[in-house]
Design an enzyme around this catalytic site. Structure first.
Site, short mmCIF file in Angstrom:
data_model
loop_
_atom_site.label_atom_id
_atom_site.label_comp_id
_atom_site.label_asym_id
_atom_site.label_seq_id
_atom_site.Cartn_x
_atom_site.Cartn_y
_atom_site.Cartn_z
N SER A 152 17.00 20.67 40.85
CA SER A 152 17.90 21.68 40.77
C SER A 152 15.69 22.44 40.99
O SER A 152 15.20 22.28 40.61
CB SER A 152 17.95 21.70 39.50
OG SER A 152 18.21 23.14 39.26
N LYS A 168 25.83 43.05 46.19
CA LYS A 168 26.00 42.71 44.92
C LYS A 168 24.61 43.55 44.13
O LYS A 168 24.90 43.75 42.84
CB LYS A 168 27.07 41.72 44.50
CG LYS A 168 28.21 41.35 44.84
CD LYS A 168 29.13 40.26 44.16
CE LYS A 168 30.28 40.40 44.72
NZ LYS A 168 30.58 40.14 46.39
N VAL A 203 31.03 36.91 53.03
CA VAL A 203 31.04 35.35 53.79
C VAL A 203 31.89 35.15 54.71
O VAL A 203 32.68 34.37 53.47
CB VAL A 203 30.01 35.03 54.19
CG1 VAL A 203 29.64 33.61 55.40
CG2 VAL A 203 28.46 35.54 54.09
N SER A 213 33.49 31.10 54.04
CA SER A 213 32.55 30.56 52.96
C SER A 213 32.80 30.13 51.38
O SER A 213 34.53 30.38 51.06
CB SER A 213 31.22 31.38 52.08
OG SER A 213 31.89 32.75 51.46
#
Length: 671
Positions: free
Chosen positions: A355, A423, A461, A464
């Site tokens: 991660s 966004k 997209v 996606s």
């Protein structure tokens, strides 16, 4: 053994067919020779002079052997007559001419007398009978096919758009294939020269504007667009007309996909939503990419996701020294690993699970492999889910970007490219606000580091994970309803290859923490998109499939923007790509406040949205958010200062202890 047995049976059938053709040709030769004399002497055998009969009788066997050999030479025994066409007709004509000339020459050499009209009559009779016995097989098959079709279920009424070469092949296959239960009442083409003519016996009735009229007149159920050379804008216009009908729409792929391949019904595909964008995909100068990618160690975070995996596919084409994929989700990482290993067996590929929130894991990867180029695609992107878990957006997006950018700086990476979103512009949701902070982090590091940073901002997209298109397809397949949040909501769309090309181009141009954006054309109304997808499936919105409006989800805007202001907008060499030069910012202040924001997220503070607004003033907190802004501050808090100092001191001590235990630094990535 079964396959071998079937092969033997098929060979035997083929042999018997050829033997039958030979005996039929022998009969045709006899009839042609005798018929030529019979016609010459007024259709009476009794009037034929004996000398001519004797000449024909003496040359009969020679002519048979010669003609059969010529027929074999011109492949009249090896052609598939059920698919007979102009090529087979040409072979028949050439074989008959050769037989006639050979017979005339042989009779002249042997001094055998025949009437002067005999060769011409022989030629005509032999040609006619040979054509009939060859092409009658195809005629019988067509009649049998039509008879069987009439006994089957009602055939699908299909209109073909395009009377060119591709349309001809599609019509021919639909008419002649026993597997295609289609009836074609008409063909449509804009060329006025073709209107009123016939294509394989099917009338060309008019131009594209008349498609709705003829679809209703002939009760058409399916429209096939057989024009592979259509430009994007023309394709969108044609599809808009076709959608005025209730027909299902199929089309051929682009002409570049048809090179060296004969057009076939099997190539037809359903209309993709990309066909409705009305613009050609943006083409970028990939040569620049090769220069800075080739021979480099490259790290792609979130490399198993939609964008990350496509970045890996594109990078693999340009011969990196090593490609490192980092993803926390092992299934996605495994899928892209298998794909790249299969397609690029020589690629030096390393897939790591981890991660970007893990400080130790990120540092260890940079220290071990020293990536020179970093593409940071790892992020939480789902707007409503992040609204319900706002601290997770900060932990993953902000912390992940901060750790990767910091490691790129400390371990002297050459470039880092952040994948951002539209966004992030005047955000109304925590996901967009977190991505805006990520852009600010990139700009801040760009001002103080030798590493070149940049961000790429684009809209939705197509295809996606989380895209509205797969959701609509699933809902249509299930019979509806198709859910749209608001009748006026609009979005920008682009294809995954476009998005990735932009990312890679950005990496080539990155210098000072710029934000790159793409001219994405006109925005698309989601309600119109849903309606078009329903019609493309051959269904009627509101009748077959309901469109249901569910209301805007938490944090969702009616429209997205790519720019806050055009004041700092400048163009690049590619007119489809623009750079947003950021306004003045206090980089030191921002980087000092980021750790406190991250720490607040890990403490699960309920005031995280107002903390974010301190860094992103244009962020509009939802009215329903139960937060008291006055109670929250990002200014120096002694308690929090001490807490963060302890956290970073512990991290520094851990890194120093690890280095002392190791003794020597690890080697860089292998060649």
């Amino acid at each position: 053994m079964k396959l071998r047995g079937k092969h033997i049976i098929k060979n035997r059938e083929l042999f018997l067919r050829r033997v039958a053709l030979v005996f039929l040709d022998i009969l045709v030769i006899l009839v042609s020779m005798a018929g030529a004399l019979w016609i010459r002497f007024d259709f009476s055998f009794t009037q034929i002079e004996p000398v001519f009969l004797e000449s024909v009788r003496e040359y009969l066997y020679i002519n048979m052997v010669t003609t059969l050999f010529l027929f074999w030479l011109f492949r009249l025994y090896s052609s598939l007559w059920r698919f007979a066409s102009v090529v087979e007709m040409k072979n028949v004509v050439c074989a008959v001419l050769a037989s006639t000339l050979a017979q005339a020459a042989g009779m002249w050499i042997l001094d055998l007398r025949v009437p002067r009209s005999y060769p011409f009559l022989y030629l005509l009779i032999l040609a006619a009978l040979t054509v009939v016995d060859r092409f009658s097989y195809r005629f019988i098959r067509i009649m049998r096919h039509n008879l069987l079709q009439s006994r089957k279920a009602e055939p699908l009424c299909t209109m073909v758009v395009g009377a060119g070469a591709a349309g001809y092949m599609i019509v021919r296959e639909m008419k002649n294939s026993k597997h295609l239960n289609r009836t074609i009442p008409c063909v449509v083409d804009d060329d006025p020269v073709k209107i009123g003519t016939y294509l394989q016996g099917i009338p060309v009735v008019g131009g594209k504007e008349e498609i709705p009229y003829y679809a209703e007149k002939y009760q058409v159920e399916e429209i096939v667009i057989a024009i592979p050379t259509l430009a994007s804008a023309a394709k969108k216009g044609l599809l808009d007309i076709c959608q005025k009908t209730s027909c299902k729409i199929l089309m051929l792929p682009g002409i570049y996909q048809l090179v060296n391949e004969e057009v076939s019904v099997s190539m037809l595909r359903e209309v993709e939503i990309e066909d409705l964008l009305g613009r050609d995909p943006v083409k970028l100068e990939m040569e620049e990419i090769m220069d800075y990618v080739q021979g480099k160690v490259i790290l792609v975070t979130g490399g198993g996701g939609s964008i990350g995996s496509e970045i890996c596919r594109q990078l693999a084409l340009h011969h990196p020294k090593q490609l490192i994929i980092l993803d926390v989700y092992e299934n996605n990482a495994y899928d892209i690993q298998n794909e790249l290993v299969k397609k690029h067996p020589d690629l030096n590929l390393l897939v790591l699970i981890g991660s970007v929130r893990d400080h130790g894991r990120v540092d260890d990867i940079f220290e071990t492999y020293h990536p020179q180029l970093v593409f940071h695609a790892a992020a939480h992107k789902h707007v409503p889910l992040m609204e319900d878990s706002p601290n997770e957006a900060i932990k993953n997006n902000v912390l992940g970007t901060y750790l990767v950018a910091n490691a790129a700086d400390r371990f002297s990476a050459e470039k880092m490219v952040l994948i951002s979103t539209d966004k992030a512009v005047r955000p109304t949701n925590i996901m967009g606000a977190s991505k805006r902070i990520c852009e600010l982090i990139i700009e801040a590091f760009a001002r103080k580091s030798k590493t070149e940073y940049a961000a790429v901002r684009f809209g939705n997209v197509l295809g996606s994970n989380g895209s509205v298109i797969p959701l609509f397809r699933k809902q249509i397949a299930e019979g509806g309803p198709v859910t749209v949040t608001h009748p006026d909501i609009i979005r920008y769309f682009m294809t995954i290859p476009e998005a990735v090309n932009l990312v890679l181009q950005c990496g080539a141009l990155a210098k000072e923490g710029e934000i790159f954006i793409l001219d994405m054309g006109d925005p698309v109304k989601i309600a119109d998109l849903a309606e078009k997808m329903i019609r493309l499936s051959g269904l009627i919105p509101g009748e077959d499939i309901e469109i249901k409006y569910t209301g805007l989800r938490p944090g969702e805007k009616l429209y997205e923007e790519l720019l806050i202001s055009e004041a700092n907008l400048r163009t690049t060499a590619n007119k489809k790509i623009f750079i947003v030069q950021q306004t003045d910012m206090n980089a030191e202040w921002l980087l000092r406040k980021i750790p406190f924001l991250i720490q607040s997220a890990f403490r699960e503070h309920t005031d995280i949205r107002t903390l974010v607004k301190k860094l992103v003033p244009e962020y509009k907190i939802p009215d329903s958010s139960p937060i008291e802004e006055a109670a929250v501050t990002l200014e120096e808090d002694p308690a929090r200062d001490e807490e963060m100092e302890r956290v970073f001191a512990a991290q520094a001590a851990w890194a120093e202890q690890k280095e002392n235990c190791r003794g020597t630094p690890r080697e860089k990535a292998p060649d």
